[in-house]
Design a protein around this motif. Structure first.
Motif, PDB file in Angstrom:
ATOM      1  N   UNK A  36      11.724  26.676   7.138  1.00  0.00           N
ATOM      2  CA  UNK A  36      12.846  25.735   6.458  1.00  0.00           C
ATOM      3  C   UNK A  36      12.107  24.338   6.515  1.00  0.00           C
ATOM      4  N   UNK A  37      12.372  23.705   5.450  1.00  0.00           N
ATOM      5  CA  UNK A  37      11.816  22.268   5.317  1.00  0.00           C
ATOM      6  C   UNK A  37      12.825  21.575   4.648  1.00  0.00           C
ATOM      7  N   UNK A  38      13.455  20.847   5.513  1.00  0.00           N
ATOM      8  CA  UNK A  38      14.673  19.876   5.129  1.00  0.00           C
ATOM      9  C   UNK A  38      14.175  18.629   4.723  1.00  0.00           C
ATOM     10  N   UNK A  39      14.036  18.051   3.439  1.00  0.00           N
ATOM     11  CA  UNK A  39      13.222  16.963   3.271  1.00  0.00           C
ATOM     12  C   UNK A  39      14.333  16.178   2.282  1.00  0.00           C
ATOM     13  N   UNK A  62       0.678  -1.267   0.047  1.00  0.00           N
ATOM     14  CA  UNK A  62      -0.043  -0.100  -0.070  1.00  0.00           C
ATOM     15  C   UNK A  62       0.973   1.306  -0.117  1.00  0.00           C
ATOM     16  N   UNK A  63       2.136   0.977   0.096  1.00  0.00           N
ATOM     17  CA  UNK A  63       2.969   2.158   0.171  1.00  0.00           C
ATOM     18  C   UNK A  63       3.580   2.815  -1.181  1.00  0.00           C
ATOM     19  N   UNK A  64       3.066   3.927  -1.485  1.00  0.00           N
ATOM     20  CA  UNK A  64       3.443   4.529  -2.838  1.00  0.00           C
ATOM     21  C   UNK A  64       5.000   5.364  -2.684  1.00  0.00           C
ATOM     22  N   UNK A  65       5.243   5.975  -1.841  1.00  0.00           N
ATOM     23  CA  UNK A  65       6.522   6.389  -1.355  1.00  0.00           C
ATOM     24  C   UNK A  65       6.604   6.780  -0.039  1.00  0.00           C
ATOM     25  N   UNK A  66       7.740   7.295   0.555  1.00  0.00           N
ATOM     26  CA  UNK A  66       8.188   7.530   1.824  1.00  0.00           C
ATOM     27  C   UNK A  66       9.213   8.845   1.737  1.00  0.00           C
ATOM     28  N   UNK A  67       8.745   9.513   2.750  1.00  0.00           N
ATOM     29  CA  UNK A  67       9.950  10.812   2.715  1.00  0.00           C
ATOM     30  C   UNK A  67      10.373  11.114   4.025  1.00  0.00           C
ATOM     31  N   UNK A  68      11.415  11.846   4.227  1.00  0.00           N
ATOM     32  CA  UNK A  68      11.879  12.214   5.480  1.00  0.00           C
ATOM     33  C   UNK A  68      11.604  13.683   5.667  1.00  0.00           C
ATOM     34  N   UNK A  69      11.448  14.348   6.798  1.00  0.00           N
ATOM     35  CA  UNK A  69      11.021  15.828   6.786  1.00  0.00           C
ATOM     36  C   UNK A  69      11.406  16.442   8.365  1.00  0.00           C
ATOM     37  N   UNK A  70      12.265  17.540   8.157  1.00  0.00           N
ATOM     38  CA  UNK A  70      12.750  18.055   9.356  1.00  0.00           C
ATOM     39  C   UNK A  70      12.498  19.742   9.325  1.00  0.00           C
TER      40      UNK A  70
END
Length: 736
Positions: free
Chosen positions: A480-483, A459-467
């Motif tokens: 600031x979005x560090x991604x 069911x997972x299309x994509x995964x990202x990390x966010x700071x």
């Protein structure tokens, strides 16, 4: 005599059981809602007034600016001497992770403070001693509430407990402070010594009059470099501006007014309908006090049942409801049940007093009416005036809540679309936010394994990390979005860089207002990191940050993310996906603060969502009370006018004529309430524009609540009118 009055009262209540049940339910709903709202309003506004030291508490703020906070070191206070100042408490409130002997982890509310905290806020000591607190860094203080919650964890005097992986010894047990101290709703049940002087600071003076001496000495100290010249204020003299607690109290009061207007309207109608019975009793020798007792006992029984039902719901249903909420909300909604029950008893006594006066006035007026018109006297012109006023006020307040729900919902849509305008609502619902904070930072330590687990799911299309971070470009405050790269695809940011290449994407406002002259081509973050500007992005800061400037930068290795953002595939089994996410993430979270699935949309409208839910609850209660009132009124109308309906049908009246006969008064009440509610709601929306920007020019804001209210009224009265319209006229006339 009392037995005779009780028998008659119970017989009458059984005969009018629908009215009695409606009265009990209305009062219960109104009393419970008002009690809970007024409880939180009281907690939010009382501060430290319940402490004996309150009149001697003082704070240091800006001169002639009592709301301006000034940071200062304890060394400054030492220069003021110890004669007038007995102590200074510095403290900060937060949460820690408490580990039991069975390795279970719980998140607990904690106060980090110095020893003088217990001097400024004197507790009731139950066991142990406070002498070693702050002298030994491994000694902590807990409350009776903490002991009660975690008794199975071996929490007693002298036992060792693990807080944030550090072992402490319980040195004292104190009685729990009442909620609301220092204007925090949450009760803090764990006190950890903190040698650092950060957080709030409150002085304890020997006498309130010493404030003048302290201010004279303050003026002699060197305050160069501070925001403003300081001044010492007694806490009891600080200006207080009513905030959210005022609105909460008003909402509760509105619900109570709606319930009581229904109840008192029913009561007065009942008194008037019993005029002939009261006349007969007086002719047969009944005294006024006996007639009063006959009416008042019925009110007393109704209020007693309402009070019992309210207390039962408060003690059982309310705690169960609060415990079903997420930890962050549950932590802010902790409620002192004994205090709430005592308040409900007090309010019941006040309503009982109002009922006593109502009965007294009604008996006096009925007896005067009897003396003027005798046995045949009945209520004449204007007999439905009070009922119409009651129903009109209920329609009016229901309109207020419905307009509020519609306005807040539209504002939520506006907030969400202004933050990520390129994403649809369905796409936002498919983006799941997973905070990475966990006990002992275990989730971040195992981040690679967790991410691989999710990426492998169907069911997972994509995964990202966010700071999340902030910075200044010139004098402008920038979010600031560090991604990671996947975030750009999730937010539909058009990429103008090659894979692995550094990038910076900025909002159009940064491009036009900060970078209007193209004076810089790169974003310098934390001095050592520089990123070339590759293009614009249509991702904007949330309104609470107070800025329209945002930049998206790459996520650097070695950083720890704030969130994992999962994108679900279109058409995926959402329920299964969320269940698997919870099963994977919850072992990293404390047992009492488990993960609650949060979408991007939920994250964008979090504060407004809570306010909307509050209005929804109040609107449902208000509408239920209104429905009960309408049902009782239409029932009485149809029963009293059966003969009239039969004669009209014999003379050729159609069903539509019967509907209009009974429904026209409710249509008029609906129109009057709407005409009054619309300008008042418009005024309130304009007044609240600084907090919530209602789109009051949008026609859907007004039309949907009107339609909902009209449907509620129509459905409530239609069934009763249909039944009376379908009855055979011959049967009605024969029964008459």
């Amino acid at each position: 005599m009392i037995k005779h009055l009780l028998t008659i009262t119970l017989r009458n209540m059984t005969k009018q059981k629908v009215r009695s049940i409606i009265s009990i339910l209305c009062i219960t709903a109104g009393l419970l809602c008002f009690s809970v709202c007024h409880y939180y309003s009281t907690i939010m506004s009382r501060g430290n007034k319940f402490l004996d030291t309150y009149e001697r508490m003082a704070v240091i703020r800006g001169k002639n600016h009592p709301n301006m906070y000034i940071g200062f070191s304890p060394d400054k206070i030492k220069g003021l001497g110890n004669e007038e100042i007995l102590g200074m408490a510095f403290f900060t409130n937060g949460t820690t992770n408490f580990e039991t002997q069975s390795d279970a982890v719980y998140r607990v509310s904690t106060t980090f403070c110095n020893h003088d905290y217990f001097l400024v806020f004197p507790p009731k000591l139950i066991e142990g001693s406070l002498k070693d607190f702050d002298k030994r860094p491994d000694i902590i203080v807990v409350t009776r509430n903490f002991i009660r919650k975690y008794a199975d964890a071996g929490t007693t005097i002298g036992s060792s407990v693990t807080i944030n992986k550090k072992v402490y010894t319980i040195g004292a047990i104190i009685e729990s402070y009442p909620a609301g101290m220092n204007n925090y709703i949450t009760s803090y049940d764990l006190f950890v010594p903190s040698p650092e002087s950060y957080g709030d600071k409150i002085l304890l003076l020997r006498n309130p009059s010493d404030i003048e001496t302290v201010n004279k000495r303050l003026a002699l100290l060197d305050w160069e470099g501070y925001r403003a010249e300081p001044q010492c204020y007694l806490m009891s003299q600080l200006p207080h501006r009513a905030g959210m607690e005022l609105y909460i109290s008003i909402i509760g009061l509105i619900i109570l007014i709606v319930a009581l207007t229904n109840y008192f309207s029913f009561s007065i109608s009942s008194f008037v309908n019993r005029t002939r019975e009261i006349t007969l009793r007086q002719c047969l020798g009944g005294k006024s006090n006996n007639i009063f007792g006959l009416l008042f006992i019925e009110q007393f029984i109704i209020l007693t049942f309402s009070c019992i039902l309210t207390l039962a719901l408060s003690e059982s249903l309310l705690p169960a409801f609060i415990n079903s909420l997420s930890y962050d909300i549950r932590r802010e909604l902790e409620i002192d049940i004994p205090f709430l029950l005592a308040s409900e008893l007090k309010y019941t006594v006040l309503i009982l007093g109002a009922s006593f006066l109502l009965c007294y006035v009604s008996v006096t007026r009925i007896i005067r009416h009897i003396h003027r018109k005798g046995l045949s006297g009945r209520a004449g012109r204007g007999k439905h005036l009070l009922r119409n006023i009651s129903l009109g006020s209920q329609f009016f307040f229901s309109f207020l809540f419905l307009f509020g729900i519609a306005g807040i919902y539209m504002q939520m849509q506006s907030y969400s679309s202004s933050t990520t305008p390129l994403l649809t609502d369905d796409e936002k619902e498919n983006l799941i936010i997973i905070p990475t904070y966990s006990y002992d930072n275990k989730l971040n330590k195992e981040l690679t394994e967790v991410c691989d687990y999710f990426r492998a799911k169907s069911w997972c299309e994509s995964l990202s990390l966010f700071c999340f971070n902030t910075m200044n470009i010139g004098k402008k405050y920038v979010i600031v979005h560090q991604v990671t790269e996947e975030y750009l695809n999730q937010m539909k940011i058009e990429k103008h860089h090659k894979p692995g290449e550094k990038f910076a994407y900025i909002t159009p406002t940064v491009d036009t207002e900060i970078r209007s002259d193209s004076s810089f081509q790169t974003i310098r973050f934390r001095e050592e990191l520089e990123y070339p500007i590759k293009g614009q992005c249509q991702v904007f800061p949330q309104p609470q940050y107070g800025t329209s400037y945002l930049t998206v930068l790459p996520f650097e290795k070695g950083y720890e993310p704030d969130n994992i953002i999962l994108q679900l595939k279109e058409g995926a089994n959402r329920k299964q996906a969320l269940q698997e996410i919870k099963e994977k993430i919850n072992p990293y979270y404390p047992a009492n603060a488990t993960y609650e699935a949060t979408t991007l949309y939920d994250n964008q409208v979090e504060g407004l969502n809570v306010l909307r839910n509050l209005f929804i609850v109040c609107a449902i209660i208000s509408l239920l009370i209104t429905i009960l009132g309408i049902y009782h009124s239409i029932q009485i109308d149809t029963e009293r006018r059966q003969k009239e309906v039969a004669i009209r049908k014999v003379n050729g009246a159609h069903i539509s004529d019967i509907y209009w006969l009974f429904g026209k008064s409710y249509v008029m009440l609906y129109l009057v309430a709407m005409i009054l509610a619309v300008p008042i709601c418009l005024f309130l929306m304009i007044m609240a524009d600084s907090m919530i920007k209602f789109d009051y020019r949008h026609p859907m804001l007004w039309s949907i609540p009107m339609l909902v209210a009209a449907m509620v009224i129509l459905l409530t009265i239609s069934w009763r009118i249909y039944r009376i319209a379908r009855i055979n006229p011959a049967e009605i006339i024969k029964n008459e």
